[in-house]
Write a protein that holds these residues in place. Sequence first.
Motif, PDB file in Angstrom:
ATOM      1  N   ARG A   7       0.831  -1.208   0.000  1.00 42.62           N
ATOM      2  CA  ARG A   7       0.000   0.000   0.000  1.00 42.62           C
ATOM      3  C   ARG A   7       0.864   1.256   0.000  1.00 42.62           C
ATOM      4  NH1 ARG A   7      -3.687  -0.709   4.363  1.00 42.62           N
ATOM      5  NH2 ARG A   7      -4.802  -1.998   2.894  1.00 42.62           N
ATOM      6  N   GLU A  53      -5.576   5.524 -13.131  1.00 42.66           N
ATOM      7  CA  GLU A  53      -5.653   4.438 -12.145  1.00 42.66           C
ATOM      8  C   GLU A  53      -6.973   3.679 -12.250  1.00 42.66           C
ATOM      9  OE1 GLU A  53      -3.391   3.124 -10.119  1.00 42.66           O
ATOM     10  OE2 GLU A  53      -1.921   4.523 -10.908  1.00 42.66           O
ATOM     11  N   VAL A  54      -8.061   4.386 -12.490  1.00 35.90           N
ATOM     12  CA  VAL A  54      -9.357   3.717 -12.672  1.00 35.90           C
ATOM     13  C   VAL A  54      -9.313   2.838 -13.919  1.00 35.90           C
ATOM     14  CG1 VAL A  54     -11.788   4.101 -13.225  1.00 35.90           C
ATOM     15  CG2 VAL A  54     -10.720   5.391 -11.386  1.00 35.90           C
ATOM     16  N   ASP A  56      -6.667   1.496 -15.304  1.00 40.60           N
ATOM     17  CA  ASP A  56      -5.795   0.356 -15.041  1.00 40.60           C
ATOM     18  C   ASP A  56      -6.504  -0.691 -14.194  1.00 40.60           C
ATOM     19  OD1 ASP A  56      -3.253  -1.033 -15.115  1.00 40.60           O
ATOM     20  OD2 ASP A  56      -3.058  -0.463 -13.002  1.00 40.60           O
ATOM     21  N   GLY A  57      -7.270  -0.239 -13.201  1.00 41.78           N
ATOM     22  CA  GLY A  57      -8.027  -1.179 -12.372  1.00 41.78           C
ATOM     23  C   GLY A  57      -9.069  -1.945 -13.172  1.00 41.78           C
ATOM     24  N   LEU A  58      -9.768  -1.235 -14.061  1.00 38.62           N
ATOM     25  CA  LEU A  58     -10.747  -1.904 -14.918  1.00 38.62           C
ATOM     26  C   LEU A  58     -10.086  -2.894 -15.865  1.00 38.62           C
ATOM     27  CD1 LEU A  58     -13.137   1.035 -15.834  1.00 38.62           C
ATOM     28  CD2 LEU A  58     -13.650  -0.944 -14.404  1.00 38.62           C
ATOM     29  N   ARG A  59      -8.941  -2.500 -16.427  1.00 39.75           N
ATOM     30  CA  ARG A  59      -8.220  -3.401 -17.324  1.00 39.75           C
ATOM     31  C   ARG A  59      -7.801  -4.669 -16.599  1.00 39.75           C
ATOM     32  NH1 ARG A  59      -3.079  -4.602 -17.909  1.00 39.75           N
ATOM     33  NH2 ARG A  59      -2.483  -2.988 -16.425  1.00 39.75           N
ATOM     34  N   ARG A  60      -7.287  -4.536 -15.387  1.00 37.79           N
ATOM     35  CA  ARG A  60      -6.877  -5.719 -14.618  1.00 37.79           C
ATOM     36  C   ARG A  60      -8.073  -6.590 -14.255  1.00 37.79           C
ATOM     37  NH1 ARG A  60      -1.832  -4.468 -10.887  1.00 37.79           N
ATOM     38  NH2 ARG A  60      -0.832  -2.890 -12.158  1.00 37.79           N
ATOM     39  N   ARG A  61      -9.171  -5.960 -13.873  1.00 38.69           N
ATOM     40  CA  ARG A  61     -10.360  -6.719 -13.494  1.00 38.69           C
ATOM     41  C   ARG A  61     -10.916  -7.485 -14.695  1.00 38.69           C
ATOM     42  NH1 ARG A  61     -14.330  -3.347  -9.996  1.00 38.69           N
ATOM     43  NH2 ARG A  61     -12.490  -3.372  -8.698  1.00 38.69           N
TER      44      ARG A  61
END
Length: 69
Positions: A7, A53-54, A56-61
């Motif tokens: 974190r 960042e949003v 990137d988070g969606l891409r990973r999910r």
Amino acid sequence: MTDTRRRWRFVWSVAAWWVLLALALWLLGQALDRPASLAACSASAALLIAVGEVGDGLRRRLRVRRHRP
């Protein structure tokens, strides 16, 4: 690596990107004779980083969801 260390590494990484992007935007404005305040550049940098960042988070999910059986 512990969750706390991960974190903090994330927080420092985002903070470093924010500072670098804010300075780059400010310097670009100075170079193009379209100066903006450093506060305005910092706000723009924060928005760009948040959107990144949003995304990137969606891409990973979506990648995890696609590879689940």
